[in-house]
Design an enzyme around this catalytic site. Structure first.
Site, PDB file in Angstrom:
ATOM      1  CG  HIS A 271       5.169   1.868   2.251  1.00  0.00           C
ATOM      2  ND1 HIS A 271       3.819   1.705   2.382  1.00  0.00           N
ATOM      3  CD2 HIS A 271       5.655   2.052   3.502  1.00  0.00           C
ATOM      4  CE1 HIS A 271       3.486   1.807   3.653  1.00  0.00           C
ATOM      5  NE2 HIS A 271       4.586   2.013   4.360  1.00  0.00           N
TER       6      HIS A 271
ATOM      7  CE1 TYR B  98       0.400   0.662   4.620  1.00  0.00           C
ATOM      8  CE2 TYR B  98       0.365  -1.700   4.279  1.00  0.00           C
ATOM      9  CZ  TYR B  98       0.642  -0.617   5.074  1.00  0.00           C
ATOM     10  OH  TYR B  98       1.172  -0.814   6.320  1.00  0.00           O
TER      11      TYR B  98
END
Ligand code: C5P
Length: 245
Positions: A221, A173
């Site tokens: 990430h 994410y």
């Protein structure tokens, strides 16, 4: 043992989760404002933003005055100013945080949350009132100091949109920093970006500390994709990116 997928059970679980989500949102909006005040765009006003990530490249950058000069100054997670004023400035109008990275704020700073789990919503409601006692992947503050009338919680669909459309589902994410940059593009006319970029070993080290976890990289990430996109936005003059060193 044989695993049997039961569509009915799956549906029921989803329904239960959705009603828990709705109930949590309802309770949250009994405590914080339904809509956060954002200065509207206007032809005779240029709203300027500084988005300050936590990169080690801010050290000795002397960007402090330039950051403080912008109308809106967005910081995040454990980002701090005390002792680092010359490089990172002193003002904070918005502070993006998660239950696992929370800090106390002064009465004039907006607490900004990009929720991606129900716990985030429960936490913000309770940490500003009776205290929170749940568990997460990292220790959490049960209570924090912040002005509840200035809390800004973004719709969770924003993170999904950024993950799917901007980042093409790379990584698990988007990072807090990337979400903060997207927020700035929505609320400001001019976006100045500071404090983004991994160290020479590819780790997201911070300007205030010596990195202990040498295998940190950029966590879950998509650090490389985000960084490439920041540079591209800069090349197209949609943002101005200031790289420390
Ligand atoms: O580490 P932390 O998540 O608190 O940092 C805030 C944001 O700053 C990150 O989400 C990332 O977008 C950015 N960052 C960076 N380079 C670093 C450290 C942080 O781009 N070295």
């Amino acid at each position: 043992m044989k695993c049997v997928f039961s569509p009915q059970k799956h549906l029921q679980d989803n329904r239960q989760r959705f009603s828990a989500y709705k109930e949590t949102v309802k309770k949250m909006f009994q405590m914080i404002p339904i809509s956060a005040e954002v200065e509207a765009s206007s032809p005779d006003r240029c709203r300027t933003c500084a988005v300050v990530g936590n990169s080690v490249n801010l050290k000795k950058s002397h960007f402090g005055p330039l950051i403080d000069f912008q109308d809106v100054v967005i910081r995040m997670n454990q980002g701090r100013t005390k002792g680092y004023e010359a490089d990172v400035g002193t003002r904070t109008t918005h502070h993006v945080m998660y239950p696992e990275s929370a800090v106390d704020l002064d009465n004039t700073t907006r607490l900004v949350l990009f929720p991606f789990k129900i716990l985030d919503l429960e936490w913000v409601t309770k940490a500003l009132s009776t205290g929170f006692s749940g568990r997460s992947y990292a220790p959490m503050r049960s209570k924090i100091k912040a002005n509840k009338d200035l809390v800004m919680v973004l719709n969770p669909s924003l993170m999904r949109y950024v993950h799917e459309v901007w980042l093409q589902r790379k990584g698990r994410y988007p990072s807090t920093g990337f979400m903060a940059l997207v927020l700035a593009l929505h609320i400001c006319d001019e976006v100045h970006v500071f404090g983004y970029g991994a160290d020479s070993d590819g780790n997201w080290s911070h300007y205030w500390e010596e990195l202990r976890n040498k295998k940190l990289k950029t966590g879950g990430h998509p650090g490389d994709t985000e960084y490439a996109m920041i540079k591209e936005l800069d090349q197209h003059q949609i943002i101005t990116f200031y790289r420390g060193w």
